[in-house]
Design a protein around this motif. Structure first.
Motif, PDB file in Angstrom:
ATOM      1  N   ASN A  74      33.336  87.828 -54.643  1.00 13.40           N
ATOM      2  CA  ASN A  74      32.480  86.650 -54.813  1.00 13.40           C
ATOM      3  C   ASN A  74      33.027  85.778 -55.945  1.00 13.40           C
ATOM      4  OD1 ASN A  74      31.730  87.865 -57.237  1.00 13.40           O
ATOM      5  ND2 ASN A  74      29.701  88.467 -56.539  1.00 13.40           N
ATOM      6  N   ASP A  82      27.413  92.920 -49.339  1.00 16.48           N
ATOM      7  CA  ASP A  82      26.381  91.952 -48.975  1.00 16.48           C
ATOM      8  C   ASP A  82      26.682  91.382 -47.588  1.00 16.48           C
ATOM      9  OD1 ASP A  82      28.531  90.291 -49.436  1.00 16.48           O
ATOM     10  OD2 ASP A  82      27.528  89.030 -50.922  1.00 16.48           O
ATOM     11  N   GLU A  83      25.865  90.401 -47.180  1.00 10.73           N
ATOM     12  CA  GLU A  83      26.022  89.819 -45.843  1.00 10.73           C
ATOM     13  C   GLU A  83      27.420  89.246 -45.625  1.00 10.73           C
ATOM     14  OE1 GLU A  83      23.873  88.771 -48.251  1.00 10.73           O
ATOM     15  OE2 GLU A  83      22.007  87.999 -47.374  1.00 10.73           O
ATOM     16  N   ILE A 144      23.076  94.503 -50.130  1.00  6.81           N
ATOM     17  CA  ILE A 144      22.373  93.371 -50.746  1.00  6.81           C
ATOM     18  C   ILE A 144      22.114  92.336 -49.663  1.00  6.81           C
ATOM     19  CG2 ILE A 144      22.498  91.524 -52.450  1.00  6.81           C
ATOM     20  CD1 ILE A 144      22.260  94.233 -53.754  1.00  6.81           C
ATOM     21  N   VAL A 145      20.848  92.078 -49.381  1.00  6.41           N
ATOM     22  CA  VAL A 145      20.454  91.089 -48.382  1.00  6.41           C
ATOM     23  C   VAL A 145      19.608  90.015 -49.076  1.00  6.41           C
ATOM     24  CG1 VAL A 145      19.260  90.686 -46.194  1.00  6.41           C
ATOM     25  CG2 VAL A 145      20.434  92.862 -46.581  1.00  6.41           C
ATOM     26  N   ARG A 146      20.156  88.799 -49.143  1.00  8.43           N
ATOM     27  CA  ARG A 146      19.494  87.689 -49.840  1.00  8.43           C
ATOM     28  C   ARG A 146      19.085  88.076 -51.263  1.00  8.43           C
ATOM     29  NH1 ARG A 146      18.621  83.409 -46.567  1.00  8.43           N
ATOM     30  NH2 ARG A 146      18.627  83.761 -44.294  1.00  8.43           N
ATOM     31  N   GLY A 147      19.988  88.800 -51.927  1.00  7.12           N
ATOM     32  CA  GLY A 147      19.781  89.156 -53.327  1.00  7.12           C
ATOM     33  C   GLY A 147      18.939  90.388 -53.553  1.00  7.12           C
ATOM     34  N   TYR A 148      18.439  91.020 -52.488  1.00  7.24           N
ATOM     35  CA  TYR A 148      17.587  92.197 -52.637  1.00  7.24           C
ATOM     36  C   TYR A 148      18.285  93.406 -52.024  1.00  7.24           C
ATOM     37  CZ  TYR A 148      13.260  94.820 -53.163  1.00  7.24           C
ATOM     38  OH  TYR A 148      12.316  95.744 -53.558  1.00  7.24           O
ATOM     39  N   LYS A 149      18.251  94.519 -52.712  1.00  5.44           N
ATOM     40  CA  LYS A 149      18.966  95.710 -52.251  1.00  5.44           C
ATOM     41  C   LYS A 149      18.108  96.523 -51.297  1.00  5.44           C
ATOM     42  CE  LYS A 149      22.471  98.758 -53.884  1.00  5.44           C
ATOM     43  NZ  LYS A 149      23.346  98.981 -55.008  1.00  5.44           N
ATOM     44  N   LYS A 150      18.679  96.794 -50.111  1.00  5.00           N
ATOM     45  CA  LYS A 150      18.012  97.625 -49.117  1.00  5.00           C
ATOM     46  C   LYS A 150      18.955  98.743 -48.708  1.00  5.00           C
ATOM     47  CE  LYS A 150      15.432  93.797 -46.997  1.00  5.00           C
ATOM     48  NZ  LYS A 150      15.131  93.117 -45.711  1.00  5.00           N
ATOM     49  N   SER A 273      20.885  87.954 -59.368  1.00  9.55           N
ATOM     50  CA  SER A 273      20.057  86.745 -59.439  1.00  9.55           C
ATOM     51  C   SER A 273      20.474  85.841 -60.592  1.00  9.55           C
ATOM     52  CB  SER A 273      18.570  87.119 -59.579  1.00  9.55           C
ATOM     53  OG  SER A 273      18.305  87.676 -60.856  1.00  9.55           O
TER      54      SER A 273
END
Length: 381
Positions: A74, A82-83, A144-150, A273
């Motif tokens: 990044n 991430d995505e 990381i999906v839209r800044g949130y870890k799943k 973030s």
């Protein structure tokens, strides 16, 4: 190392697990045996130099068709799961049509590969380049999906080629991170037992025993691990793999992931973030383990479980919970263990502020709300 008999191999979905010097040399023959002629290797610039280049030469000599995906970092020069990273790999898979995906790197690259391979129904092979995490043979992919870890269930590797010639050359910080991830089992094992006693969460003594023995042997050989000699790195690597096996047997990450991991994930999402560079997962887990151990011992001293605001099942099981908490070393002992491998022990060393620590201790349990940890119980009260 846990012995994988044929029954366990079928149960775990792992053909082979090589932990030895020269293990990566076994990979071309493995592909031949499986009649695989087209592979895609996933690396970053560092892991390509560490192991990818050698593997590329071996596969080319064996006349196997190989394409290479360099996962792009990044803007902060971090490679993250991430995505964007997943789509990059999926596009390359669509273009080159491999029969197998080979992850060459650390935990992040493995998470990218395991989820992408799962999505397109391809097997993947693991070539770790540092003994830094216990997720190499996991089926869970923290994305990381839209800044949130799943954490998303995907697939584990069909085979692991952990080459000690490569792993002993891993940077000291990554070895310390792997040890930190193992040290985190002190609190994850406690939280798992706590959740089983107070929230009917699934518990399996076999997985607990495997995790506990992996932890103990690393602590016993901390000096050898700190030297990064072959014996120490073999011990750490085996322990990390065994932690992964314990999770695979249970089918969930409870044995290896408790409140210390929730703090680590909270810090990671905060860094994303705020546009800050990522920290090594195991480095965060080690420091978070110290913070959680300190809090848990304090709650035991204050007889938290006997207070009116504690959940009824916490009160009823409090004596058992206290005995389990006594298995967690104190703050000073945990610090000394991490210092021996030159790992971080304070939030200041990570760049985690007191404010972020305070917020994570109050809110990190929301990351996995279905997991009832002592941290969850404390905040609930």
């Amino acid at each position: 190392m846990v012995k994988l008999d044929d029954t366990m191999k079928r149960q775990l979905g792992i053909d082979h697990m090589f932990i030895k010097a020269g293990a990566v040399k076994e990979l071309p023959a493995y592909l031949e045996e499986k009649e695989i002629s087209r592979a895609i290797m996933v690396v970053d610039t560092n892991t390509y130099e560490a192991a990818g280049k050698t593997l590329e030469q071996s596969l080319n000599k064996n006349k196997q068709q190989l394409s290479i995906t360099f996962i792009q970092p990044n803007p902060l020069d971090d490679v993250i799961a991430d995505e964007a990273s997943i789509v990059q790999l999926l596009l390359d898979i669509q273009q080159h049509k491999p029969q197998v995906v080979i992850a060459v790197g650390g935990g992040t690259l493995h998470d990218i590969v395991r989820y992408a391979a799962y999505t397109v129904s391809l097997p993947f092979l693991s070539v770790p380049t540092a003994p830094s995490v216990d997720g190499f043979n996991s089926k869970g992919a923290p994305i990381i999906v839209r800044g949130y870890k799943k954490t998303i269930i995907s697939i584990g590797p069909d085979a692991i080629f952990a080459d000690l010639d490569i792993l002993t050359r891993a940077p000291k910080a990554m070895v310390a991170a792997g040890f930190g991830d193992i040290i985190g089992k002190y609190t994850s094992l406690f939280d798992w037992k706590f959740g089983s006693l107070t929230n009917d969460e699934p518990y399996l003594e076999q997985s607990a025993m495997i995790t506990r023995e992996a932890l103990v042997k690393c602590v016993d050989q901390v000096a050898s691990i700190a030297k990064r000699d072959e014996e120490g790195i073999a011990t750490l690597t085996s322990a990390l793999m065994e932690s992964g096996i314990a999770m695979l047997i249970l089918g969930k990450s409870h044995p290896a992931s408790g409140a210390e991991h929730h703090l680590s994930h909270f810090w990671e999402m905060e860094y994303i973030s705020k546009g800050r560079r990522q920290l090594l997962h195991g480095a965060k887990v080690g420091v978070a383990c110290i913070q959680i151990a300190k809090l848990y011992h304090k709650l035991v001293e204050e007889q938290f479980g006997m207070q009116a605001q504690a959940r009824d099942r916490v009160r009823r099981n409090w004596e058992h919970i206290k005995n389990e908490a006594k298995l967690i070393p104190g703050e000073a002992e945990l610090r000394e263990l991490l210092l021996q491998v030159e790992g971080p022990v304070d939030i200041e060393q990570l760049g985690v502020s007191e404010d972020l620590l305070s917020r994570s201790l109050k809110s990190a349990h929301h990351i996995r709300p279905e997991r009832y940890t002592l941290l969850h119980a404390y905040n609930e009260s």
